[in-house]
Structures are given as structure tokens and as C-alpha cells.
Design a protein around this motif. Sequence first.
Motif, PDB file in Angstrom:
ATOM      1  N   SER A  61       0.422  -1.430   0.385  1.00  0.00           N
ATOM      2  CA  SER A  61       0.003   0.153  -0.244  1.00  0.00           C
ATOM      3  C   SER A  61       0.786   1.561  -0.012  1.00  0.00           C
ATOM      4  N   ARG A  62       2.234   1.222   0.804  1.00  0.00           N
ATOM      5  CA  ARG A  62       3.338   2.038   1.011  1.00  0.00           C
ATOM      6  C   ARG A  62       2.671   3.516   1.256  1.00  0.00           C
ATOM      7  N   ASN A  63       1.519   2.967   2.418  1.00  0.00           N
ATOM      8  CA  ASN A  63       0.792   4.201   3.691  1.00  0.00           C
ATOM      9  C   ASN A  63       2.067   3.290   4.867  1.00  0.00           C
ATOM     10  N   TYR A  64       2.917   4.232   5.174  1.00  0.00           N
ATOM     11  CA  TYR A  64       3.598   3.495   6.777  1.00  0.00           C
ATOM     12  C   TYR A  64       3.006   4.696   7.639  1.00  0.00           C
ATOM     13  N   ALA A  65       3.602   4.266   8.549  1.00  0.00           N
ATOM     14  CA  ALA A  65       3.318   4.794  10.088  1.00  0.00           C
ATOM     15  C   ALA A  65       4.046   6.091  10.610  1.00  0.00           C
ATOM     16  N   TYR A  66       5.820   5.034  10.726  1.00  0.00           N
ATOM     17  CA  TYR A  66       6.149   6.551  11.364  1.00  0.00           C
ATOM     18  C   TYR A  66       6.907   6.861   9.666  1.00  0.00           C
ATOM     19  N   TRP A  67       7.742   8.309  11.022  1.00  0.00           N
ATOM     20  CA  TRP A  67       8.530   9.463   9.321  1.00  0.00           C
ATOM     21  C   TRP A  67       9.079   9.917  10.111  1.00  0.00           C
ATOM     22  N   GLY A  68      10.692  10.271   9.539  1.00  0.00           N
ATOM     23  CA  GLY A  68      11.182  11.150  10.001  1.00  0.00           C
ATOM     24  C   GLY A  68      10.817  12.419   9.387  1.00  0.00           C
ATOM     25  N   GLN A  69      11.534  13.291   9.726  1.00  0.00           N
ATOM     26  CA  GLN A  69      11.512  15.214   9.862  1.00  0.00           C
ATOM     27  C   GLN A  69      11.773  15.747   8.528  1.00  0.00           C
ATOM     28  N   GLY A  70      12.368  14.637   8.482  1.00  0.00           N
ATOM     29  CA  GLY A  70      13.108  15.333   6.120  1.00  0.00           C
ATOM     30  C   GLY A  70      13.849  16.213   6.130  1.00  0.00           C
ATOM     31  N   THR A  71      14.752  15.252   5.131  1.00  0.00           N
ATOM     32  CA  THR A  71      15.899  16.628   5.082  1.00  0.00           C
ATOM     33  C   THR A  71      15.929  17.034   3.316  1.00  0.00           C
ATOM     34  N   GLN A  72      16.578  18.425   3.062  1.00  0.00           N
ATOM     35  CA  GLN A  72      16.600  18.566   1.375  1.00  0.00           C
ATOM     36  C   GLN A  72      17.395  18.672   0.802  1.00  0.00           C
ATOM     37  N   VAL A  73      17.227  17.925  -0.435  1.00  0.00           N
ATOM     38  CA  VAL A  73      18.165  17.908  -1.267  1.00  0.00           C
ATOM     39  C   VAL A  73      17.875  18.827  -3.167  1.00  0.00           C
ATOM     40  N   THR A  74      18.948  19.597  -3.166  1.00  0.00           N
ATOM     41  CA  THR A  74      18.945  20.345  -3.979  1.00  0.00           C
ATOM     42  C   THR A  74      19.988  19.878  -4.950  1.00  0.00           C
ATOM     43  N   VAL A  75      19.237  20.181  -6.255  1.00  0.00           N
ATOM     44  CA  VAL A  75      20.167  19.281  -7.201  1.00  0.00           C
ATOM     45  C   VAL A  75      20.434  21.058  -8.202  1.00  0.00           C
ATOM     46  N   SER A  76      20.973  21.415  -8.503  1.00  0.00           N
ATOM     47  CA  SER A  76      21.100  22.497  -9.565  1.00  0.00           C
ATOM     48  C   SER A  76      21.803  22.261 -10.888  1.00  0.00           C
ATOM     49  N   SER A  77      21.089  23.566 -11.901  1.00  0.00           N
ATOM     50  CA  SER A  77      21.355  22.799 -12.998  1.00  0.00           C
ATOM     51  C   SER A  77      22.544  23.311 -13.448  1.00  0.00           C
TER      52      SER A  77
END
Length: 123
Positions: free
Chosen positions: A107-123
Motif C-alpha cells: 500500500s506504501r502507507n507507512y506509519a512512522y516518519w522522519g522530519q525530512g532532509t532537503q536535497v537540492t540539485v542545481s542545473s
Amino acid sequence: QVQLVESGGGLVQAGGSLRLSCAASGRTFSTYARAWFRQAPGKEREFVAAVTWSGGSTDYADSVKGRFTISRDNAKNTVYLQMNSLKPEDTAVYYCAASTSATAWYSRNYAYWGQGTQVTVSS
């Protein structure tokens, strides 16, 4: 409860590489699968990759197949996302997720999550 903490995000030029890490604590013994999702500005969160904690089976979104690799270190309760050949469209906040249920794999429905980390890719 499972607590997740991501690290490794940053700014990279197109074609470059980054490795994200996600360390888990708490009731990690009951983990069935760990996954990475991402959310770009103005877009919905999308699935990136997943790995089962015991068997190591993997699953990838079509958009990252052949470029990203998910792996795990059971002893460290850590999951990694190696990102190669990065593109500007990979720019997003990347979230680590965990589930104690096998149904999350489908289902790709997950119960636990982190706070996230930013990834930025410049052209």
C-alpha cells in the motif's frame, strides 16, 4: 513507536551524487519495511524506494531506477539512499519512513516518519 532521523541532504550539481541516511530508534525490532519518499514544492509526496528489513527485498519508483540504491544496516538500525546521476527534478525534501506491517509494502502507507532532509540539485 519508532523514531526516525534523516541526514545527508544538501546542494549538489546535476550529475552528482548524495547519500542519505536514516537512523531509527525505539521499537525497531518490529520493523517490517523502511522506505524513502520525497516531496517537491507544490507537489504531492511520492514514493522513492523501499527495503524489507529482514530479507532485504527492494522496490523503486520508475523515475529513480538505475540511479538510486536503497540499502540497510541492521546492526545500526539505519537505512541509506545512495543517489547518483542526480537531476534537477530530484530536488525535494526526502523523508524516511518505517512500518511494522507487511501491508505497507504493497500500500506504501507507512506509519512512522522522519522530519525530512532537503536535497537540492542545481542545473
